[in-house]
Scaffold this motif. Structure first.
Motif, PDB file in Angstrom:
ATOM      1  N   LEU A 586      16.505 -29.881 -13.955  1.00 36.48           N
ATOM      2  CA  LEU A 586      17.885 -30.340 -13.807  1.00 36.48           C
ATOM      3  C   LEU A 586      18.848 -29.408 -14.532  1.00 36.48           C
ATOM      4  CD1 LEU A 586      17.388 -34.195 -14.291  1.00 36.48           C
ATOM      5  CD2 LEU A 586      17.850 -32.985 -12.153  1.00 36.48           C
ATOM      6  N   VAL A 587      18.408 -28.930 -15.711  1.00 37.66           N
ATOM      7  CA  VAL A 587      19.277 -28.026 -16.467  1.00 37.66           C
ATOM      8  C   VAL A 587      19.453 -26.708 -15.721  1.00 37.66           C
ATOM      9  CG1 VAL A 587      19.447 -26.671 -18.590  1.00 37.66           C
ATOM     10  CG2 VAL A 587      18.786 -29.076 -18.706  1.00 37.66           C
ATOM     11  N   ARG A 588      18.309 -26.202 -15.175  1.00 38.44           N
ATOM     12  CA  ARG A 588      18.413 -24.952 -14.420  1.00 38.44           C
ATOM     13  C   ARG A 588      19.314 -25.133 -13.196  1.00 38.44           C
ATOM     14  NH1 ARG A 588      12.579 -24.840 -15.102  1.00 38.44           N
ATOM     15  NH2 ARG A 588      12.010 -23.476 -16.837  1.00 38.44           N
ATOM     16  N   GLY A 589      19.099 -26.241 -12.469  1.00 35.22           N
ATOM     17  CA  GLY A 589      19.954 -26.490 -11.312  1.00 35.22           C
ATOM     18  C   GLY A 589      21.415 -26.564 -11.701  1.00 35.22           C
ATOM     19  N   GLU A 590      21.671 -27.249 -12.826  1.00 29.31           N
ATOM     20  CA  GLU A 590      23.057 -27.352 -13.278  1.00 29.31           C
ATOM     21  C   GLU A 590      23.598 -25.972 -13.670  1.00 29.31           C
ATOM     22  OE1 GLU A 590      26.612 -29.214 -14.076  1.00 29.31           O
ATOM     23  OE2 GLU A 590      24.807 -30.007 -13.116  1.00 29.31           O
ATOM     24  N   LYS A 591      22.712 -25.162 -14.293  1.00 22.46           N
ATOM     25  CA  LYS A 591      23.140 -23.818 -14.676  1.00 22.46           C
ATOM     26  C   LYS A 591      23.435 -22.968 -13.445  1.00 22.46           C
ATOM     27  CE  LYS A 591      21.645 -19.860 -17.463  1.00 22.46           C
ATOM     28  NZ  LYS A 591      20.542 -19.313 -18.300  1.00 22.46           N
ATOM     29  N   MET A 592      22.552 -23.075 -12.397  1.00 22.84           N
ATOM     30  CA  MET A 592      22.787 -22.308 -11.175  1.00 22.84           C
ATOM     31  C   MET A 592      24.076 -22.754 -10.492  1.00 22.84           C
ATOM     32  SD  MET A 592      20.439 -20.061 -10.973  1.00 22.84           S
ATOM     33  CE  MET A 592      20.684 -19.528  -9.279  1.00 22.84           C
ATOM     34  N   ARG A 593      24.321 -24.073 -10.509  1.00 27.03           N
ATOM     35  CA  ARG A 593      25.563 -24.564  -9.900  1.00 27.03           C
ATOM     36  C   ARG A 593      26.782 -24.015 -10.637  1.00 27.03           C
ATOM     37  NH1 ARG A 593      22.343 -29.142  -8.958  1.00 27.03           N
ATOM     38  NH2 ARG A 593      22.791 -30.016 -11.010  1.00 27.03           N
ATOM     39  N   LYS A 594      26.695 -23.968 -11.955  1.00 24.82           N
ATOM     40  CA  LYS A 594      27.817 -23.414 -12.708  1.00 24.82           C
ATOM     41  C   LYS A 594      28.001 -21.921 -12.410  1.00 24.82           C
ATOM     42  CE  LYS A 594      27.630 -26.658 -16.601  1.00 24.82           C
ATOM     43  NZ  LYS A 594      27.414 -26.808 -18.052  1.00 24.82           N
ATOM     44  N   GLU A 595      26.839 -21.174 -12.317  1.00 28.52           N
ATOM     45  CA  GLU A 595      26.945 -19.748 -12.002  1.00 28.52           C
ATOM     46  C   GLU A 595      27.517 -19.529 -10.606  1.00 28.52           C
ATOM     47  OE1 GLU A 595      23.105 -18.119 -12.522  1.00 28.52           O
ATOM     48  OE2 GLU A 595      23.149 -18.211 -14.739  1.00 28.52           O
ATOM     49  N   TYR A 596      27.064 -20.362  -9.641  1.00 33.16           N
ATOM     50  CA  TYR A 596      27.603 -20.237  -8.276  1.00 33.16           C
ATOM     51  C   TYR A 596      29.096 -20.518  -8.258  1.00 33.16           C
ATOM     52  CZ  TYR A 596      28.609 -21.387  -3.429  1.00 33.16           C
ATOM     53  OH  TYR A 596      29.175 -21.451  -2.188  1.00 33.16           O
ATOM     54  N   THR A 597      29.504 -21.538  -9.016  1.00 28.79           N
ATOM     55  CA  THR A 597      30.933 -21.850  -9.082  1.00 28.79           C
ATOM     56  C   THR A 597      31.719 -20.677  -9.665  1.00 28.79           C
ATOM     57  OG1 THR A 597      30.381 -24.185  -9.387  1.00 28.79           O
ATOM     58  CG2 THR A 597      32.606 -23.510  -9.971  1.00 28.79           C
ATOM     59  N   GLU A 598      31.140 -20.026 -10.694  1.00 31.85           N
ATOM     60  CA  GLU A 598      31.821 -18.888 -11.304  1.00 31.85           C
ATOM     61  C   GLU A 598      31.893 -17.709 -10.326  1.00 31.85           C
ATOM     62  OE1 GLU A 598      33.818 -16.667 -14.172  1.00 31.85           O
ATOM     63  OE2 GLU A 598      33.373 -18.824 -14.041  1.00 31.85           O
ATOM     64  N   LEU A 599      30.785 -17.454  -9.602  1.00 34.47           N
ATOM     65  CA  LEU A 599      30.794 -16.371  -8.610  1.00 34.47           C
ATOM     66  C   LEU A 599      31.791 -16.637  -7.501  1.00 34.47           C
ATOM     67  CD1 LEU A 599      26.969 -15.576  -8.291  1.00 34.47           C
ATOM     68  CD2 LEU A 599      28.718 -14.173  -9.378  1.00 34.47           C
ATOM     69  N   LEU A 600      31.852 -17.914  -7.058  1.00 37.75           N
ATOM     70  CA  LEU A 600      32.807 -18.267  -6.013  1.00 37.75           C
ATOM     71  C   LEU A 600      34.240 -18.042  -6.498  1.00 37.75           C
ATOM     72  CD1 LEU A 600      33.212 -19.437  -3.187  1.00 37.75           C
ATOM     73  CD2 LEU A 600      33.205 -21.727  -4.206  1.00 37.75           C
ATOM     74  N   ARG A 601      34.494 -18.384  -7.746  1.00 41.27           N
ATOM     75  CA  ARG A 601      35.834 -18.178  -8.294  1.00 41.27           C
ATOM     76  C   ARG A 601      36.168 -16.684  -8.364  1.00 41.27           C
ATOM     77  NH1 ARG A 601      38.264 -17.036 -12.956  1.00 41.27           N
ATOM     78  NH2 ARG A 601      36.260 -16.716 -14.003  1.00 41.27           N
ATOM     79  N   ARG A 602      35.164 -15.872  -8.783  1.00 40.35           N
ATOM     80  CA  ARG A 602      35.405 -14.434  -8.847  1.00 40.35           C
ATOM     81  C   ARG A 602      35.619 -13.836  -7.451  1.00 40.35           C
ATOM     82  NH1 ARG A 602      30.976 -12.233 -13.312  1.00 40.35           N
ATOM     83  NH2 ARG A 602      31.795 -13.405 -15.109  1.00 40.35           N
ATOM     84  N   HIS A 603      34.838 -14.326  -6.462  1.00 35.41           N
ATOM     85  CA  HIS A 603      35.003 -13.834  -5.089  1.00 35.41           C
ATOM     86  C   HIS A 603      36.416 -14.110  -4.578  1.00 35.41           C
ATOM     87  CE1 HIS A 603      34.087 -12.910  -0.914  1.00 35.41           C
ATOM     88  NE2 HIS A 603      34.534 -14.122  -0.568  1.00 35.41           N
ATOM     89  N   ARG A 604      36.883 -15.332  -4.865  1.00 36.40           N
ATOM     90  CA  ARG A 604      38.242 -15.674  -4.425  1.00 36.40           C
ATOM     91  C   ARG A 604      39.277 -14.824  -5.157  1.00 36.40           C
ATOM     92  NH1 ARG A 604      37.468 -22.261  -4.556  1.00 36.40           N
ATOM     93  NH2 ARG A 604      36.220 -22.418  -2.617  1.00 36.40           N
ATOM     94  N   ALA A 605      39.027 -14.540  -6.418  1.00 36.32           N
ATOM     95  CA  ALA A 605      39.964 -13.698  -7.172  1.00 36.32           C
ATOM     96  C   ALA A 605      39.970 -12.270  -6.610  1.00 36.32           C
ATOM     97  CB  ALA A 605      39.587 -13.691  -8.649  1.00 36.32           C
ATOM     98  N   CYS A 606      38.773 -11.754  -6.277  1.00 35.56           N
ATOM     99  CA  CYS A 606      38.698 -10.414  -5.695  1.00 35.56           C
ATOM    100  C   CYS A 606      39.403 -10.354  -4.340  1.00 35.56           C
ATOM    101  CB  CYS A 606      37.237  -9.998  -5.541  1.00 35.56           C
ATOM    102  SG  CYS A 606      36.392  -9.722  -7.114  1.00 35.56           S
TER     103      CYS A 606
END
Length: 870
Positions: A586-606
């Motif tokens: 669950l922690v890993r899944g939560e960590k991956m979700r947070k990383e995906y959210t961060e990547l999505l935010r960076r993609h939108r910023a780019c």
């Protein structure tokens, strides 16, 4: 109690429960030869718990002994010494307190203090505890007043009045202080202590008391006041600790009672205390020995019976009727001529058959208790057992002005109405029948045992290490004697030879069934239990299988418990690993979700940055193309203009060697002609502008003249309207003046048109003045309507002329036409006014006969009416 309060605290009631201890110890404990804080009463406190396990309330039940006299080296109840030592100066003056050495009840034993105990400090602790259990200050002062009254009663002295040894109390400080403290009349107190009123067959007799009888009456009054005071305090504490609607049926009861006592000289107090301990020891034996062995027999267990000391014979010695210690004591107490020696002889005569009783010489006898033999002296037995409080003393208390003695009297009356057990003598008359102290104590003890019988008991044995109350000193023989007397050794023996651990088949199978390595065919609890025992190789002599339970010797169940704990620990370890894996996933899944959210935010910023950069580049490229196009277009258009420039040729100009531009003569003349034409056109436009300005000025002047004329015409019209309106008002008032003295009613039945028609004759069906008023009113109404119409038309034309309202008409022409219409209406209206004047004048002269006063009024009014027209 402190442990229970710490575990179940939180509601605040546990603090009040703990604070009851200083109160009850002060009023119920005393110093003896072997204990500085010995209980002179038994206390059972029942602590109730809520559904959540919190303490919700408590109830206290007591079992006490009345004590007045103390042996050498002992003290009375602690509260007396604490009051004398810790009372404030104001309280001491109010209660007339002195030192403890001044009171007879306290100086009998020549012991006034306890080593290491500050009585003054303890008194302040008692006052604080009384505040916490909600005893108010007034009641506290009343309690201390009752204590002082008991002390001063012991100082009341008597004097012999005749040769028959009759006595009466002396009127000294002690007697007056007692009467003041309890709030009674001093003469009534003297009578209650010196005389006794007896009623026999509806006849009342007065008996004077001898000196011993008077002293007994005094001591009985003191004992009763103190006993009732103790009961009243317990009731107040129970009210403060009441459970009420919070009762859930969950409770823990703690019994704190006096222990077994054996001194060199044992009196009535030790007799009652040891009897109570015999009853408690039987309860202990029944629970630990009798019930234990009965359970083995009931469940079919093969075992060797353990013998133990049963104290049933000793209890039979105390309680047997009619030949028991208590029964014989009560019987002898009822005889007026009974003495301590006659009591001892009677006991030796009737109780020698019981091996627990041994008669001695003189007034002593020995009882074989469970804890050992105790020799009692009958000195003071009868005096202490008799409840010599007569009904006269109860009446005295009920007549007191203080509320506590009145409450005590009511309580005594209630207890005296209960039926008497045994052949008690009616000492002093039929109204003085009382239960003895021993009988009351026995009743309280039986109530206490009934309460204990409804609970699951757990026993705590207190062992004294020495008899000198010294720390660090251990007397082996004394400790061994106490262990033997308390039955602790028998408990150890039965535990070693018996099966202390027992468990039902169902509970055993449910608790240890999961430890089986192989499943068995039979699923009943007994088969599962036997399979578990065989699997773990428990020896047959270490357990017994009963009808409903399994019985184990000491330590055998520990093997199963260790295996069960290890297995449960392994299961918990496995579960923790699995749950840890789940948690990590669950922690890993939560960590991956947070990383995906961060990547999505960076993609939108780019994407946003790229869009801005691309827009800037495109904008610059577009601007460069536009600038280039403009340059090309300007070059092309310049070339085209130059080509289509007419006579102006590109070759018409030349540059000489000095750099000057040389223009041809034809080009210069053409430019001059064009300049002249432009100047002529400019002059024509300026002339046209001058003409337009003049016309505009003329129009403004004419408009100003029109506005002035319209304002003047409007003022003239308003003046004429006001004059006409005032003339009509004067005409109406004049007509009212003419008609009011003579007429009280008026009615007009014809219109204005019919009034002026019909061959010029003015006929009326009512009063003449009323007709005149009607005609004038019609003229006034017409005038008002016309004035309104002319005013509205004028206002409209002025707004059209000013441009506020657009209309397809000429304001000047319409104003002239409106003026003509006004002049025409004014001439017509003036003619009608003159005609109306003539008709009204003719009618007025016909009615009044040409009265000069009326003619003058009419002339005056018509003169005013004509004045504005002129």
């Amino acid at each position: 109690m402190q442990y229970l309060a710490a575990l179940g605290g939180g509601s605040g009631i546990e603090y009040e429960i703990l604070k009851t201890n200083p109160i009850l110890e002060a009023f119920g404990n005393a110093k003896t030869l072997r204990n500085d804080n010995s209980s002179r009463f038994g206390k059972l406190i029942e602590i109730h718990f809520s559904e959540t396990g919190k303490i919700s309330g408590a109830k206290i039940q007591t079992c006490k002994i009345k004590v007045v006299q103390c042996a050498e080296g002992e003290r009375s109840y602690h509260i007396f010494y604490q009051l004398c030592a810790g009372a404030s100066p104001a309280l001491r003056e109010k209660l007339n307190l002195t030192s403890a050495q001044e009171y007879n009840y306290l100086r009998q034993s020549n012991c006034y203090s306890v080593k290491g105990v500050d009585d003054a400090e303890r008194f302040h602790a008692v006052q604080e505890a009384l505040d916490i259990v909600h005893v108010n200050k007034d009641d506290q002062e009343s309690v201390f007043a009752m204590l002082a009254a008991v002390l001063w009663l012991g100082n009341v002295s008597f004097s012999i009045t005749d040769n028959e040894n009759h006595a009466e109390p002396e009127s000294d400080e002690s007697l007056s202080t007692v009467s003041r403290l309890i709030g009674c009349n001093i003469n009534d107190l003297k009578l209650a202590l010196s005389k006794r009123y007896m009623t026999v067959r509806s006849e009342t007799f007065v008996q004077k008391l001898t000196l011993p009888q008077a002293m007994d009456a005094r001591d009985a009054l003191a004992k009763s006041i103190y006993a009732c005071l103790f009961d009243w305090l317990v009731k107040q504490i129970n009210k403060s600790l009441a459970v009420g609607k919070r009762r859930t049926g969950r409770s823990i009861s703690i019994l704190d009672i006096y222990g077994f006592e054996s001194f060199n000289k044992n009196s009535f107090e030790q007799f009652c205390i040891n009897y109570a301990n015999e009853r408690l020891q039987q309860h202990f034996n029944r629970h630990l020995f009798k019930l234990e062995q009965e359970e083995y027999i009931k469940d079919g267990i093969d075992w060797t019976r353990v013998d133990f000391e049963d104290n049933q014979n000793c209890l039979r010695l105390f309680e047997k009727k009619p030949l028991g210690l208590l029964s014989l004591l009560d019987e002898e107490s009822t005889f007026p001529n009974g003495t301590d020696l006659t009591l001892a002889n009677k006991l030796k005569e009737h109780l020698t058959d019981n091996y627990c009783f041994k008669g001695n010489r003189g007034n002593t006898f020995t009882v074989a208790h469970y804890a050992g033999e105790v020799t009692y002296e009958t000195t003071g037995f009868l005096e202490k057992n008799r409840d010599l409080l007569h009904s006269d003393s109860i009446k005295l208390l009920s007549s007191c002005s203080c509320h506590l003695p009145q409450a005590f009297a009511s309580s005594m009356v209630v207890h005296s109405e209960k039926s008497v057990v045994g052949p008690l003598h009616k000492a002093g008359g039929a109204d003085s029948q009382r239960l003895s102290v021993a009988t009351k104590f026995k009743g309280q003890l039986f109530q206490l045992m009934q309460r204990l019988g409804k609970t699951t008991p757990h026993f705590i044995r207190c062992i004294k290490p020495n008899n000198v109350q010294s720390p660090g000193l251990y007397e082996q023989e004394l400790v061994l004697q106490q262990l033997r007397c308390c039955g602790v050794l028998e408990v150890v023996r039965i535990s070693r030879s018996g099966f202390p651990t027992r468990m039902s088949h169902q509970k055993f199978a449910l608790r240890y069934g999961f430890l089986l390595l192989e499943s068995i065919a039979a699923k009943d609890p007994l088969s599962v239990s036997v399979a578990i025992l065989h699997q773990f190789n428990i020896l047959p002599e270490m357990y017994q299988v009963g009808y409903t339970k399994l019985f184990f010797r000491t330590g055998q169940i520990g093997v199963l418990e260790d295996t069960r704990n290890r297995t449960l620990h392994g299961i918990l370890r496995l579960q923790s690993c699995f749950r840890g894996h789940q948690a990590r996933s669950l922690v890993r899944g939560e960590k991956m979700r947070k990383e995906y959210t961060e990547l999505l935010r960076r993609h939108r910023a780019c994407s946003a940055i790229q869009s801005h950069v691309k827009r800037g580049i495109a904008k610059r490229q577009y601007k460069a193309k536009v600038d280039a196009s403009v340059v090309i277009q300007s070059a092309i258009r310049g070339e085209l203009v130059r080509r289509s420039g007419g006579d102006i040729k590109y070759g018409g100009t030349k540059i000489n060697e000095s750099g000057e531009v040389l223009v041809q003569a034809s080009v210069l003349s053409e430019l001059q002609r064009r300049v002249l034409r432009s100047e002529a056109a400019l002059r024509e436009k300026e002339e046209e502008n001058d003409i337009l300005r003049q016309r505009l000025q003329q129009y403004d002047n004419r408009w100003s003249e029109y506005e002035t004329k319209m304002k003047s015409m409007e003022e003239i019209w308003q003046k004429q309207m006001r004059s006409l309106q005032s003339s009509l008002s004067i005409a109406k008032r004049s007509l009212d003046v003419e008609g009011s003295p003579r007429y009280s009613d008026a009615s007009v039945n014809a219109s204005y048109a019919s009034d002026l028609s019909a061959s010029g004759d003015f006929r009326t069906h009512g009063r003449t003045s009323s007709v005149g008023l009607s005609v004038i009113s019609r003229l006034a109404d017409e005038f008002g309507q016309r004035a309104q119409v002319f005013g509205d038309d004028t206002k409209f034309l002025m707004e059209v002329k000013s441009g506020k309202i657009e209309a397809n008409l000429s304001p000047e022409r319409e104003l002239r036409r409106l003026k003509q219409m006004f002049e025409t209406w004014k001439k017509d209206y003036g003619g009608r006014l003159r005609e109306t004047k003539t008709i009204l004048s003719r009618l007025g002269s016909e009615e009044t006969g040409g009265s000069p006063s009326v003619e003058r009024v009419k002339s005056k009014w018509w003169g005013r009416l004509r004045s504005p027209r002129r």
